[in-house]
Motif scaffolding. Structure first.
Motif, PDB file in Angstrom:
ATOM      1  N   VAL A  59       0.836  -1.198   0.000  1.00  0.00           N
ATOM      2  CA  VAL A  59       0.000   0.000   0.000  1.00  0.00           C
ATOM      3  C   VAL A  59       0.877   1.257   0.000  1.00  0.00           C
ATOM      4  N   GLN A  60       0.267   2.368  -0.408  1.00  0.00           N
ATOM      5  CA  GLN A  60       1.003   3.619  -0.542  1.00  0.00           C
ATOM      6  C   GLN A  60       0.694   4.633   0.557  1.00  0.00           C
ATOM      7  N   VAL A  61      -0.335   4.365   1.347  1.00  0.00           N
ATOM      8  CA  VAL A  61      -0.705   5.278   2.435  1.00  0.00           C
ATOM      9  C   VAL A  61      -1.003   4.461   3.685  1.00  0.00           C
ATOM     10  N   SER A  62      -0.545   4.927   4.833  1.00  0.00           N
ATOM     11  CA  SER A  62      -0.834   4.232   6.091  1.00  0.00           C
ATOM     12  C   SER A  62      -0.970   5.240   7.225  1.00  0.00           C
ATOM     13  N   THR A 118       0.466  10.425  12.520  1.00  0.00           N
ATOM     14  CA  THR A 118       0.784   9.016  12.240  1.00  0.00           C
ATOM     15  C   THR A 118       0.814   8.712  10.753  1.00  0.00           C
ATOM     16  N   GLY A 119       0.323   9.614   9.913  1.00  0.00           N
ATOM     17  CA  GLY A 119       0.203   9.326   8.490  1.00  0.00           C
ATOM     18  C   GLY A 119       1.543   9.265   7.770  1.00  0.00           C
ATOM     19  N   MET A 120       1.616   8.392   6.774  1.00  0.00           N
ATOM     20  CA  MET A 120       2.791   8.311   5.917  1.00  0.00           C
ATOM     21  C   MET A 120       2.354   7.866   4.531  1.00  0.00           C
ATOM     22  N   TYR A 121       3.024   8.381   3.491  1.00  0.00           N
ATOM     23  CA  TYR A 121       2.654   8.013   2.124  1.00  0.00           C
ATOM     24  C   TYR A 121       3.897   7.900   1.250  1.00  0.00           C
ATOM     25  N   ARG A 134      -6.727   3.060  -1.244  1.00  0.00           N
ATOM     26  CA  ARG A 134      -6.982   2.665   0.137  1.00  0.00           C
ATOM     27  C   ARG A 134      -5.765   2.976   0.994  1.00  0.00           C
ATOM     28  N   ALA A 135      -5.972   2.929   2.307  1.00  0.00           N
ATOM     29  CA  ALA A 135      -4.890   3.106   3.269  1.00  0.00           C
ATOM     30  C   ALA A 135      -5.095   2.095   4.380  1.00  0.00           C
ATOM     31  N   ILE A 136      -4.013   1.669   5.014  1.00  0.00           N
ATOM     32  CA  ILE A 136      -4.120   0.691   6.094  1.00  0.00           C
ATOM     33  C   ILE A 136      -3.663   1.289   7.419  1.00  0.00           C
ATOM     34  N   CYS A 137      -4.232   0.747   8.489  1.00  0.00           N
ATOM     35  CA  CYS A 137      -3.818   1.116   9.835  1.00  0.00           C
ATOM     36  C   CYS A 137      -2.721   0.155  10.294  1.00  0.00           C
ATOM     37  N   ILE A 138      -1.659   0.684  10.843  1.00  0.00           N
ATOM     38  CA  ILE A 138      -0.555  -0.140  11.328  1.00  0.00           C
ATOM     39  C   ILE A 138      -0.997  -0.897  12.567  1.00  0.00           C
ATOM     40  N   SER A 139      -0.791  -2.188  12.534  1.00  0.00           N
ATOM     41  CA  SER A 139      -1.211  -3.052  13.626  1.00  0.00           C
ATOM     42  C   SER A 139      -0.141  -3.079  14.719  1.00  0.00           C
TER      43      SER A 139
END
Length: 249
Positions: free
Chosen positions: A114-117, A155-158, A187-192
């Motif tokens: 993914v490119q955004v988290s 917290t965002g990163m791309y 889409r973007a994912i949340c870091i677990s």
């Protein structure tokens, strides 16, 4: 050395009393391949001197000084324009990161393709009292983002290859920014993680604390920036309000 250089953009304005904790939290990351682009937005205190001291001690610090105060959007845009990394992340000068924030984030982004988290974070007072724990959903798309800003800016990163949407001089400028990037990325994912990636300092009189003004900004985003009709705007405004209440509980 990791092939992934992370450009960390930090706007700074009269932040001398608290900026060292923020800067230290970046420079002490376990993912060491980074550049800290700290943009002094016309500070009148000793912020610029602090940045020069850090730059002299660590060549990963790249201070930029703007001639006059242009606001946080202009400072962030200047930082983005100077970024050279494969990924871009943001941290304001009064917030701070978990030491493994970038390490965890990069690993999960690469694994998921993914490119955004984004990730979980805690809201705290200047005295260190916990106000709330923000634990976002596992993944979001553009429609999810219209309902609520699920991406805490700190917290965002791309991936920089997505191109910079740029920060506009509007209320909720960070929300508009991430809304556009998620639209581009799909889409973007949340870091677990069981721990917060970051800590957001809530100070008295902060812009985000004015709920009525924030709601008005949100409505203008739907109508004037995203150009949604009255009905979809009203539906998304209902979702926004509901999510805003849940975040603070």
């Amino acid at each position: 050395m990791s092939p992934y250089l992370v450009s960390v953009v930090m706007p700074v304005y009269n932040a001398e009393p608290w900026m060292r904790r923020s800067i230290d939290s970046v420079l002490r990351q376990t993912h060491t391949s980074l550049e800290l682009i700290a943009v002094d937005d016309g500070s009148s205190d000793g912020s610029w001197a602090v940045l020069q001291d850090y730059a002299g001690a660590d060549d990963r610090v790249r201070p930029i000084r703007l001639e006059r105060n242009g606001g946080v959007a202009a400072a962030r845009n200047a930082g983005i324009a100077a970024a050279t990394g494969s990924h871009v992340a943001f941290l304001d000068s009064d917030d701070w990161w978990h030491p493994r924030k970038l390490e965890w984030q990069l690993a999960q982004m690469i694994a998921a393709g993914v490119q955004v988290s984004y990730g979980p974070y805690d809201r705290v007072t200047p005295q260190g009292r916990l106000l709330s724990q923000v634990r976002p959903r596992e993944a979001v798309d553009y429609r999810d983002m219209l309902k609520s800003n699920h991406i805490g800016h700190l917290t965002g990163m791309y991936e920089r290859s997505l191109g910079a949407a740029g920060f506009r001089r509007v209320g909720h400028e960070d929300y508009v920014f991430w809304l556009e990037l998620v639209r581009r990325a799909g889409r973007a994912i949340c870091i677990s993680t069981q721990e917060p990636l970051a800590w957001y300092l809530v100070r008295d009189g902060s812009v985000s604390s004015n709920k009525i003004r924030a709601a008005a900004w949100q409505w203008r985003i739907y109508r004037q920036i995203e150009r949604l009709g009255w009905l979809p705007s009203a539906v998304y405004m209902f979702h926004y309000t509901w999510h805003a209440v849940r975040k603070r509980n």
